[in-house]
Design a protein around this motif. Structure first.
Motif, PDB file in Angstrom:
ATOM      1  N   VAL A 171      -2.917   0.492  -2.334  1.00 29.45           N
ATOM      2  CA  VAL A 171      -2.568   1.716  -3.062  1.00 29.45           C
ATOM      3  C   VAL A 171      -3.649   2.774  -2.854  1.00 29.45           C
ATOM      4  CG1 VAL A 171      -2.185   2.721  -5.340  1.00 29.45           C
ATOM      5  CG2 VAL A 171      -1.218   0.478  -4.800  1.00 29.45           C
ATOM      6  N   ARG A 172      -4.905   2.383  -2.978  1.00 26.64           N
ATOM      7  CA  ARG A 172      -6.006   3.353  -2.813  1.00 26.64           C
ATOM      8  C   ARG A 172      -6.015   3.921  -1.386  1.00 26.64           C
ATOM      9  NH1 ARG A 172      -5.443   3.811  -7.615  1.00 26.64           N
ATOM     10  NH2 ARG A 172      -6.672   2.561  -9.088  1.00 26.64           N
ATOM     11  N   LEU A 173      -5.687   3.096  -0.413  1.00 24.99           N
ATOM     12  CA  LEU A 173      -5.585   3.596   0.962  1.00 24.99           C
ATOM     13  C   LEU A 173      -4.464   4.624   1.071  1.00 24.99           C
ATOM     14  CD1 LEU A 173      -6.081   0.365   3.103  1.00 24.99           C
ATOM     15  CD2 LEU A 173      -7.572   2.369   3.045  1.00 24.99           C
ATOM     16  N   ALA A 174      -3.327   4.330   0.448  1.00 18.76           N
ATOM     17  CA  ALA A 174      -2.197   5.266   0.479  1.00 18.76           C
ATOM     18  C   ALA A 174      -2.549   6.563  -0.230  1.00 18.76           C
ATOM     19  CB  ALA A 174      -0.976   4.626  -0.170  1.00 18.76           C
ATOM     20  N   GLN A 175      -3.441   6.474  -1.210  1.00 19.84           N
ATOM     21  CA  GLN A 175      -3.880   7.671  -1.938  1.00 19.84           C
ATOM     22  C   GLN A 175      -4.997   8.419  -1.210  1.00 19.84           C
ATOM     23  OE1 GLN A 175      -4.877   5.651  -5.609  1.00 19.84           O
ATOM     24  NE2 GLN A 175      -2.933   6.212  -6.581  1.00 19.84           N
ATOM     25  N   GLY A 176      -5.451   7.853  -0.094  1.00 22.47           N
ATOM     26  CA  GLY A 176      -6.511   8.502   0.675  1.00 22.47           C
ATOM     27  C   GLY A 176      -7.908   8.257   0.155  1.00 22.47           C
ATOM     28  N   ASP A 177      -8.080   7.247  -0.704  1.00 27.08           N
ATOM     29  CA  ASP A 177      -9.385   6.941  -1.285  1.00 27.08           C
ATOM     30  C   ASP A 177      -9.960   5.705  -0.597  1.00 27.08           C
ATOM     31  OD1 ASP A 177     -11.626   6.500  -2.817  1.00 27.08           O
ATOM     32  OD2 ASP A 177     -10.621   6.835  -4.736  1.00 27.08           O
ATOM     33  N   GLY A 178     -10.573   5.928   0.569  1.00 22.29           N
ATOM     34  CA  GLY A 178     -11.108   4.820   1.345  1.00 22.29           C
ATOM     35  C   GLY A 178     -12.250   4.108   0.661  1.00 22.29           C
ATOM     36  N   ALA A 179     -13.091   4.856  -0.076  1.00 23.84           N
ATOM     37  CA  ALA A 179     -14.240   4.247  -0.749  1.00 23.84           C
ATOM     38  C   ALA A 179     -13.777   3.269  -1.828  1.00 23.84           C
ATOM     39  CB  ALA A 179     -15.127   5.328  -1.352  1.00 23.84           C
ATOM     40  N   ALA A 180     -12.772   3.673  -2.622  1.00 21.07           N
ATOM     41  CA  ALA A 180     -12.256   2.794  -3.673  1.00 21.07           C
ATOM     42  C   ALA A 180     -11.614   1.557  -3.055  1.00 21.07           C
ATOM     43  CB  ALA A 180     -11.249   3.545  -4.537  1.00 21.07           C
ATOM     44  N   ALA A 181     -10.905   1.749  -1.946  1.00 12.81           N
ATOM     45  CA  ALA A 181     -10.285   0.607  -1.256  1.00 12.81           C
ATOM     46  C   ALA A 181     -11.353  -0.358  -0.767  1.00 12.81           C
ATOM     47  CB  ALA A 181      -9.435   1.102  -0.092  1.00 12.81           C
ATOM     48  N   MET A 182     -12.418   0.174  -0.169  1.00 16.92           N
ATOM     49  CA  MET A 182     -13.481  -0.683   0.353  1.00 16.92           C
ATOM     50  C   MET A 182     -14.187  -1.440  -0.773  1.00 16.92           C
ATOM     51  SD  MET A 182     -14.846  -1.834   3.073  1.00 16.92           S
ATOM     52  CE  MET A 182     -14.636  -0.726   4.456  1.00 16.92           C
ATOM     53  N   ALA A 183     -14.357  -0.796  -1.921  1.00 19.03           N
ATOM     54  CA  ALA A 183     -14.994  -1.461  -3.059  1.00 19.03           C
ATOM     55  C   ALA A 183     -14.175  -2.660  -3.533  1.00 19.03           C
ATOM     56  CB  ALA A 183     -15.177  -0.463  -4.205  1.00 19.03           C
ATOM     57  N   LEU A 184     -12.868  -2.580  -3.400  1.00 20.80           N
ATOM     58  CA  LEU A 184     -11.997  -3.692  -3.770  1.00 20.80           C
ATOM     59  C   LEU A 184     -11.966  -4.766  -2.682  1.00 20.80           C
ATOM     60  CD1 LEU A 184      -9.088  -1.516  -5.162  1.00 20.80           C
ATOM     61  CD2 LEU A 184     -10.300  -3.253  -6.506  1.00 20.80           C
ATOM     62  N   LEU A 185     -12.020  -4.339  -1.425  1.00 24.67           N
ATOM     63  CA  LEU A 185     -11.851  -5.263  -0.305  1.00 24.67           C
ATOM     64  C   LEU A 185     -13.094  -6.105  -0.022  1.00 24.67           C
ATOM     65  CD1 LEU A 185      -9.905  -2.903   2.108  1.00 24.67           C
ATOM     66  CD2 LEU A 185      -8.998  -4.967   1.020  1.00 24.67           C
ATOM     67  N   GLU A 186     -14.274  -5.538  -0.228  1.00 22.95           N
ATOM     68  CA  GLU A 186     -15.491  -6.250   0.156  1.00 22.95           C
ATOM     69  C   GLU A 186     -15.669  -7.562  -0.605  1.00 22.95           C
ATOM     70  OE1 GLU A 186     -18.772  -7.289   2.290  1.00 22.95           O
ATOM     71  OE2 GLU A 186     -17.199  -5.835   2.723  1.00 22.95           O
ATOM     72  N   PRO A 187     -15.477  -7.603  -1.932  1.00 24.46           N
ATOM     73  CA  PRO A 187     -15.570  -8.900  -2.624  1.00 24.46           C
ATOM     74  C   PRO A 187     -14.504  -9.891  -2.159  1.00 24.46           C
ATOM     75  CG  PRO A 187     -15.653  -7.084  -4.196  1.00 24.46           C
ATOM     76  CD  PRO A 187     -15.263  -6.492  -2.881  1.00 24.46           C
ATOM     77  N   LEU A 188     -13.331  -9.373  -1.819  1.00 18.83           N
ATOM     78  CA  LEU A 188     -12.269 -10.243  -1.323  1.00 18.83           C
ATOM     79  C   LEU A 188     -12.637 -10.834   0.034  1.00 18.83           C
ATOM     80  CD1 LEU A 188      -9.104  -8.139  -2.252  1.00 18.83           C
ATOM     81  CD2 LEU A 188     -10.059 -10.101  -3.476  1.00 18.83           C
ATOM     82  N   ARG A 189     -13.304 -10.022   0.870  1.00 20.61           N
ATOM     83  CA  ARG A 189     -13.743 -10.525   2.177  1.00 20.61           C
ATOM     84  C   ARG A 189     -14.749 -11.654   2.004  1.00 20.61           C
ATOM     85  NH1 ARG A 189     -18.036 -10.506   5.017  1.00 20.61           N
ATOM     86  NH2 ARG A 189     -19.119  -9.105   3.576  1.00 20.61           N
ATOM     87  N   ARG A 190     -15.706 -11.456   1.088  1.00 20.29           N
ATOM     88  CA  ARG A 190     -16.723 -12.491   0.858  1.00 20.29           C
ATOM     89  C   ARG A 190     -16.078 -13.769   0.319  1.00 20.29           C
ATOM     90  NH1 ARG A 190     -19.762  -7.992  -1.215  1.00 20.29           N
ATOM     91  NH2 ARG A 190     -19.276  -8.641  -3.352  1.00 20.29           N
ATOM     92  N   GLN A 191     -15.113 -13.599  -0.570  1.00 19.03           N
ATOM     93  CA  GLN A 191     -14.420 -14.764  -1.119  1.00 19.03           C
ATOM     94  C   GLN A 191     -13.662 -15.514  -0.025  1.00 19.03           C
ATOM     95  OE1 GLN A 191     -11.130 -13.911  -3.740  1.00 19.03           O
ATOM     96  NE2 GLN A 191     -11.304 -15.856  -4.809  1.00 19.03           N
ATOM     97  N   ALA A 192     -12.960 -14.769   0.838  1.00 19.52           N
ATOM     98  CA  ALA A 192     -12.188 -15.395   1.915  1.00 19.52           C
ATOM     99  C   ALA A 192     -13.106 -16.127   2.890  1.00 19.52           C
ATOM    100  CB  ALA A 192     -11.366 -14.336   2.649  1.00 19.52           C
ATOM    101  N   GLU A 193     -14.242 -15.529   3.199  1.00 21.16           N
ATOM    102  CA  GLU A 193     -15.196 -16.177   4.101  1.00 21.16           C
ATOM    103  C   GLU A 193     -15.764 -17.445   3.477  1.00 21.16           C
ATOM    104  OE1 GLU A 193     -18.153 -13.341   5.232  1.00 21.16           O
ATOM    105  OE2 GLU A 193     -16.926 -12.515   6.849  1.00 21.16           O
ATOM    106  N   SER A 194     -16.125 -17.375   2.199  1.00 20.67           N
ATOM    107  CA  SER A 194     -16.702 -18.524   1.516  1.00 20.67           C
ATOM    108  C   SER A 194     -15.707 -19.679   1.429  1.00 20.67           C
ATOM    109  CB  SER A 194     -17.144 -18.113   0.105  1.00 20.67           C
ATOM    110  OG  SER A 194     -17.607 -19.229  -0.624  1.00 20.67           O
ATOM    111  N   ALA A 195     -14.423 -19.332   1.203  1.00 20.71           N
ATOM    112  CA  ALA A 195     -13.393 -20.368   1.049  1.00 20.71           C
ATOM    113  C   ALA A 195     -12.812 -20.831   2.378  1.00 20.71           C
ATOM    114  CB  ALA A 195     -12.272 -19.836   0.157  1.00 20.71           C
ATOM    115  N   GLY A 196     -13.119 -20.120   3.460  1.00 19.09           N
ATOM    116  CA  GLY A 196     -12.568 -20.492   4.758  1.00 19.09           C
ATOM    117  C   GLY A 196     -11.119 -20.108   4.937  1.00 19.09           C
ATOM    118  N   TRP A 197     -10.697 -19.039   4.254  1.00 16.37           N
ATOM    119  CA  TRP A 197      -9.316 -18.566   4.364  1.00 16.37           C
ATOM    120  C   TRP A 197      -9.204 -17.620   5.551  1.00 16.37           C
ATOM    121  CZ3 TRP A 197      -9.346 -16.925  -1.457  1.00 16.37           C
ATOM    122  CH2 TRP A 197      -9.314 -18.081  -2.256  1.00 16.37           C
ATOM    123  N   ALA A 198      -8.960 -18.166   6.726  1.00 15.07           N
ATOM    124  CA  ALA A 198      -8.950 -17.355   7.948  1.00 15.07           C
ATOM    125  C   ALA A 198      -7.863 -16.297   7.934  1.00 15.07           C
ATOM    126  CB  ALA A 198      -8.781 -18.260   9.170  1.00 15.07           C
TER     127      ALA A 198
END
Length: 282
Positions: A171-198
């Motif tokens: 939604v934030r990407l669709a709204q043109g707010d890349g910073a807000a999107a990245m703030a949401l995505l970065e913790p998810l990336r770390r979680q996926a890496e830690s859990a091995g969710w390729a």
């Protein structure tokens, strides 16, 4: 794999079908699409013409992979078979999960209204049968559908109400707010890496590339996309990129211009343009 070998050795067909389906699920989650397709096809081969209901999972798994490879007609055929088999089972959420996939297919075919109606029915069924674990997946599909319909406020409200960070990032990407999107995505990336969710990691990487592009950081966005393309190309990922719509076209065009996997990126770019043209015609 051990269960598959043992059950086939003793001729226990039902367990062999289930084991091959389970193996396919694991391979799919590891982004091993070709191996997963072989496992699902082996399950269906064992099932034969008198396919038992347990083969529903393999039918739907193969439908997902064919969808990712953009073979929508074949994906629909297998999804239909999965629905017919799931209807024979009681006290299972397989039918609801199949309806969510069907909605995704309808979106790819350019019919968001039909997808929204199907998801509403799936939500009603899940609520009525207390399939609570299905509800986040249904809601995520509803958010994506609302975005396709241009209903950003409704999409944001649903993503926030159901606490879906990945959907909210879209939604934030669709709204043109890349910073807000990245703030949401970065913790998810770390979680996926830690859990091995390729599979989740790759999906997030594509969205992070889009977020960086929205922020104007073309270099970092291109780097992330290049990494995603390198992971995705051997397994034939297609809809992973195409379903992001016109927003991903500039990134793919830049990859082609810079010689970053130009054949693969060019094929994806052409398909994004083709899908966009069909959507405008409808």
């Amino acid at each position: 794999a051990q269960a598959t070998a043992a059950s086939e050795a003793i001729g226990h067909v039902i367990i062999a079908i289930a084991a091959n389906g389970g193996l396919g699920n694991i391979q799919e989650g590891a982004n091993q699409l070709h191996a997963a397709a072989r496992s699902y096809r082996r399950a269906l081969e064992l099932a034969g013409e008198l396919s038992p209901p347990v083969a529903s999972e393999a039918q739907l798994g193969l439908a997902r992979i064919l969808y990712e490879w953009n073979d929508l007609a074949a994906a629909e055929q297998h999804a239909q078979c999965s629905r017919q088999l799931a209807a024979q089972m009681q006290n299972t959420d397989r039918a609801v999960i199949g309806e969510v996939f069907y909605a995704r297919l309808q979106l790819a075919q350019g019919d968001p209204a039909a997808a929204a109606a199907r998801l509403a029915k799936a939500e009603q069924a899940a609520q009525a049968q207390h399939f609570v674990l299905c509800l986040p997946e249904i809601a995520a599909a509803q958010v994506y559908t609302l975005l396709r319909q241009g209903q950003l406020a409704a999409a944001a409200q649903l993503a926030e109400a159901r606490e879906l960070p990945l959907s909210l990032a879209r939604v934030r990407l669709a709204q043109g707010d890349g910073a807000a999107a990245m703030a949401l995505l970065e913790p998810l990336r770390r979680q996926a890496e830690s859990a091995g969710w390729a599979d989740e990691r790759l999906r997030i990487q594509v969205l992070q590339a889009l977020a960086l592009h929205v922020q104007g950081d073309a270099g970092a966005a291109g780097q992330l996309l290049a990494g995603a393309l390198a992971q995705a190309e051997p397994e034939g990922f297609t809809r992973l990129f195409v379903d992001e719509g016109p927003a991903i076209a500039p990134l793919l065009a830049a990859a082609v211009a810079q010689g970053i996997m130009p054949d693969y990126a060019g094929k994806l770019l052409a398909l994004v343009a083709e899908v966009g043209q069909k959507s405008r015609a409808q």
